[in-house]
Motif scaffolding. Structure first.
Motif, PDB file in Angstrom:
ATOM      1  N   MET A 276      35.371 -33.507 -25.693  1.00 41.40           N
ATOM      2  CA  MET A 276      36.278 -33.119 -24.518  1.00 41.40           C
ATOM      3  C   MET A 276      36.767 -34.120 -23.473  1.00 41.40           C
ATOM      4  N   ILE A 277      35.296 -34.697 -23.323  1.00 40.70           N
ATOM      5  CA  ILE A 277      35.456 -35.969 -22.515  1.00 40.70           C
ATOM      6  C   ILE A 277      37.097 -37.019 -22.723  1.00 40.70           C
ATOM      7  N   ARG A 278      37.222 -37.202 -24.123  1.00 39.89           N
ATOM      8  CA  ARG A 278      37.799 -37.932 -24.704  1.00 39.89           C
ATOM      9  C   ARG A 278      38.878 -37.690 -24.323  1.00 39.89           C
ATOM     10  N   ALA A 279      39.212 -36.431 -25.057  1.00 39.90           N
ATOM     11  CA  ALA A 279      41.369 -35.877 -24.633  1.00 39.90           C
ATOM     12  C   ALA A 279      41.147 -35.565 -22.938  1.00 39.90           C
ATOM     13  N   PHE A 280      40.631 -35.398 -22.154  1.00 41.69           N
ATOM     14  CA  PHE A 280      40.634 -35.369 -20.493  1.00 41.69           C
ATOM     15  C   PHE A 280      40.993 -36.767 -20.268  1.00 41.69           C
ATOM     16  N   HIS A 281      39.881 -37.595 -20.920  1.00 43.69           N
ATOM     17  CA  HIS A 281      40.888 -38.907 -20.292  1.00 43.69           C
ATOM     18  C   HIS A 281      42.123 -39.466 -20.704  1.00 43.69           C
ATOM     19  N   ASP A 282      42.147 -39.272 -21.869  1.00 45.54           N
ATOM     20  CA  ASP A 282      43.409 -40.056 -22.643  1.00 45.54           C
ATOM     21  C   ASP A 282      44.504 -38.956 -22.101  1.00 45.54           C
ATOM     22  N   THR A 283      44.641 -37.937 -21.443  1.00 42.61           N
ATOM     23  CA  THR A 283      45.521 -36.561 -21.030  1.00 42.61           C
ATOM     24  C   THR A 283      46.242 -37.437 -19.465  1.00 42.61           C
ATOM     25  N   THR A 284      44.764 -37.975 -18.774  1.00 39.64           N
ATOM     26  CA  THR A 284      45.126 -38.979 -17.393  1.00 39.64           C
ATOM     27  C   THR A 284      46.193 -39.968 -17.746  1.00 39.64           C
ATOM     28  N   GLN A 285      46.038 -40.601 -18.875  1.00 36.62           N
ATOM     29  CA  GLN A 285      46.582 -41.960 -19.082  1.00 36.62           C
ATOM     30  C   GLN A 285      48.073 -42.166 -19.637  1.00 36.62           C
ATOM     31  N   LEU A 286      48.856 -40.315 -19.680  1.00 43.52           N
ATOM     32  CA  LEU A 286      49.631 -40.187 -20.185  1.00 43.52           C
ATOM     33  C   LEU A 286      50.881 -40.699 -19.329  1.00 43.52           C
ATOM     34  N   ALA A 287      52.132 -41.072 -19.760  1.00 38.52           N
ATOM     35  CA  ALA A 287      53.061 -41.139 -18.555  1.00 38.52           C
ATOM     36  C   ALA A 287      53.814 -39.739 -17.859  1.00 38.52           C
ATOM     37  N   ALA A 288      54.098 -39.881 -16.662  1.00 37.82           N
ATOM     38  CA  ALA A 288      54.823 -39.167 -16.097  1.00 37.82           C
ATOM     39  C   ALA A 288      55.719 -37.882 -16.389  1.00 37.82           C
ATOM     40  N   GLY A 289      56.786 -38.506 -17.878  1.00 36.16           N
ATOM     41  CA  GLY A 289      57.482 -37.213 -18.636  1.00 36.16           C
ATOM     42  C   GLY A 289      56.847 -36.865 -19.860  1.00 36.16           C
ATOM     43  N   GLN A 290      55.199 -36.890 -20.157  1.00 33.88           N
ATOM     44  CA  GLN A 290      54.683 -36.656 -21.053  1.00 33.88           C
ATOM     45  C   GLN A 290      54.376 -35.448 -21.274  1.00 33.88           C
ATOM     46  N   ASN A 291      54.436 -34.338 -22.676  1.00 39.47           N
ATOM     47  CA  ASN A 291      53.768 -33.378 -21.850  1.00 39.47           C
ATOM     48  C   ASN A 291      52.349 -33.291 -22.269  1.00 39.47           C
ATOM     49  N   LYS A 292      51.046 -32.803 -21.347  1.00 34.59           N
ATOM     50  CA  LYS A 292      50.131 -33.206 -20.931  1.00 34.59           C
ATOM     51  C   LYS A 292      49.252 -31.975 -21.599  1.00 34.59           C
ATOM     52  N   ALA A 293      50.302 -30.954 -21.552  1.00 38.63           N
ATOM     53  CA  ALA A 293      49.153 -29.413 -21.710  1.00 38.63           C
ATOM     54  C   ALA A 293      49.343 -29.366 -23.154  1.00 38.63           C
ATOM     55  N   GLU A 294      49.981 -29.776 -23.661  1.00 40.33           N
ATOM     56  CA  GLU A 294      50.036 -29.942 -25.192  1.00 40.33           C
ATOM     57  C   GLU A 294      49.035 -30.980 -26.307  1.00 40.33           C
ATOM     58  N   TYR A 295      48.888 -32.134 -25.595  1.00 37.77           N
ATOM     59  CA  TYR A 295      48.174 -33.375 -25.565  1.00 37.77           C
ATOM     60  C   TYR A 295      46.762 -33.144 -25.448  1.00 37.77           C
ATOM     61  N   LEU A 296      46.302 -32.328 -24.864  1.00 38.62           N
ATOM     62  CA  LEU A 296      45.170 -32.158 -24.066  1.00 38.62           C
ATOM     63  C   LEU A 296      44.559 -30.682 -24.865  1.00 38.62           C
ATOM     64  N   ALA A 297      45.609 -30.057 -25.350  1.00 34.40           N
ATOM     65  CA  ALA A 297      45.091 -28.736 -26.322  1.00 34.40           C
ATOM     66  C   ALA A 297      45.082 -29.295 -27.520  1.00 34.40           C
ATOM     67  N   GLU A 298      45.560 -30.376 -28.005  1.00 29.70           N
ATOM     68  CA  GLU A 298      45.285 -30.762 -29.625  1.00 29.70           C
ATOM     69  C   GLU A 298      43.570 -31.689 -29.030  1.00 29.70           C
ATOM     70  N   GLY A 299      43.459 -32.261 -28.533  1.00 30.85           N
ATOM     71  CA  GLY A 299      42.464 -32.660 -28.545  1.00 30.85           C
ATOM     72  C   GLY A 299      41.373 -31.670 -28.238  1.00 30.85           C
ATOM     73  N   ILE A 300      41.473 -30.935 -27.806  1.00 32.85           N
ATOM     74  CA  ILE A 300      40.462 -30.121 -27.691  1.00 32.85           C
ATOM     75  C   ILE A 300      40.355 -28.852 -28.468  1.00 32.85           C
ATOM     76  N   TYR A 301      40.608 -28.295 -29.496  1.00 34.99           N
ATOM     77  CA  TYR A 301      41.024 -27.965 -31.039  1.00 34.99           C
ATOM     78  C   TYR A 301      39.828 -29.211 -31.114  1.00 34.99           C
ATOM     79  N   VAL A 302      40.973 -29.716 -31.547  1.00 36.58           N
ATOM     80  CA  VAL A 302      39.969 -30.873 -32.475  1.00 36.58           C
ATOM     81  C   VAL A 302      38.269 -31.220 -31.752  1.00 36.58           C
ATOM     82  N   ALA A 303      38.441 -30.922 -30.742  1.00 35.87           N
ATOM     83  CA  ALA A 303      37.039 -31.452 -30.490  1.00 35.87           C
ATOM     84  C   ALA A 303      35.764 -30.176 -30.556  1.00 35.87           C
ATOM     85  N   LEU A 304      36.455 -28.946 -31.040  1.00 29.66           N
ATOM     86  CA  LEU A 304      35.358 -28.211 -31.513  1.00 29.66           C
ATOM     87  C   LEU A 304      35.166 -27.841 -32.153  1.00 29.66           C
TER      88      LEU A 304
END
Length: 304
Positions: A185-213
């Motif tokens: 989850m730390i990596r997912a939130f960190h990588d989400t902050t590095q995304l560009a403004a036009g990318q879908n951050k919610a979808e990227y964060l959800a994918e990172g969290i379910y992989v972390a679980l």
């Protein structure tokens, strides 16, 4: 007359054409809504979520899946070994149990020599505990029962050693999974902050969290069977050693008539307590040939 009637009919047709037409609202809604029989199956098929591939999901767990996998192999190995080692026939052999019960009926004719040879023919935790009891023949009954309880405790501790590893797996494997989840989850939130403004951050964060679980899921999958096996094996040990204690309390009164008279040697033979050789005393000092009271004179030094 005919002209008048024709004029009236023409006027009625013009009025009917100029009047607004009334539209049925229910018919309009039926036309605008899609037919569920015709197009519903296509939409449902396209909106249905895809299933989860467990193997590919486990591979995404990262390096934290390695210690969890090691613990799972440990649980499987210990579970199979303890299932074989803690069978009832291996802890309390039925042949030895029947032999001791036969020798104890009646208790006044109990033969320690025959009982000791039966223990040697059926090596088991029961045989070792009863043999330690028989080797104390000739001692007071309270001391014999205390020795038997201590021997049973030693055997129980030896057999319970592998079960402690199952309890360790029960306690530590979920923590390993939780550690992997927190790191993911730390990596997912960190990588989400590095995304560009036009990318879908919610979808990227959800994918990172379910992989972390995934690591937490794997830890629970290992810990739950380990806890069940540990409690099962502990119950098997408790029942077996209750039976061993019953056998010891059945045999011990048969040794009371030998108290202070006979003992059992390590070859399984009854010998009198007085047959033991007395300890050899250290050799006494050689007595002096001179009568007491006479002092030894030292040679006189030459006079110069």
């Amino acid at each position: 007359m005919v002209l008048a009637v024709g004029c009236l009919m023409g006027t009625h047709r013009l009025a009917a054409q100029d009047a607004p037409q009334i539209i049925d609202e229910a018919a309009l809604n039926q036309l605008t809504q899609p037919d569920p029989a015709a197009g519903g199956s296509v939409d449902d098929a396209s909106d249905k979520p895809m299933g989860i591939d467990i193997l590919s999901l486990i591979s995404k767990g990262g390096v934290f899946m390695i210690p969890i996998g090691v613990m799972s192999l440990l649980v499987v190995t210990l579970g199979a070994e303890r299932l074989f080692a803690l069978r009832g026939g291996r802890l309390v052999p039925s042949a030895l149990n029947r032999k001791l019960e036969m020798l104890s009926d009646p208790i006044d004719t109990f033969d320690p020599e025959v009982a000791y040879q039966a223990c040697r023919r059926h090596p088991s935790p029961t045989a070792r505990v009863v043999a330690s009891l028989l080797l104390r023949t000739g001692r007071p009954l309270a001391e014999i029962e205390r020795i038997a309880s201590e021997a049973a405790q030693r055997e129980a501790d030896r057999l319970a050693g592998p079960i402690r590893w199952l309890y360790l797996a029960t306690a530590i494997t979920p923590l390993m999974g939780l550690l992997g989840t927190v790191w993911g989850m730390i990596r997912a939130f960190h990588d989400t902050t590095q995304l560009a403004a036009g990318q879908n951050k919610a979808e990227y964060l959800a994918e990172g969290i379910y992989v972390a679980l995934v690591t937490t899921l794997a830890g629970l999958i290992v810990a739950i069977p380990a806890a069940i096996l540990a409690h099962h094996f502990e119950g098997c040990l408790t029942r077996a050693f209750h039976r061993i204690e019953e056998i010891c309390f059945l045999v011990a009164p048969g040794l009371e008539r030998f108290t202070g008279r006979m003992r059992l040697d390590f070859d399984g033979r009854l010998v009198p307590l007085t047959s033991a050789k007395p300890p050899v005393a250290p050799p006494a000092e050689r007595p002096s040939s001179k009568p007491p009271g006479m002092a030894t004179k030292s040679p006189a030094s030459p006079v110069r």
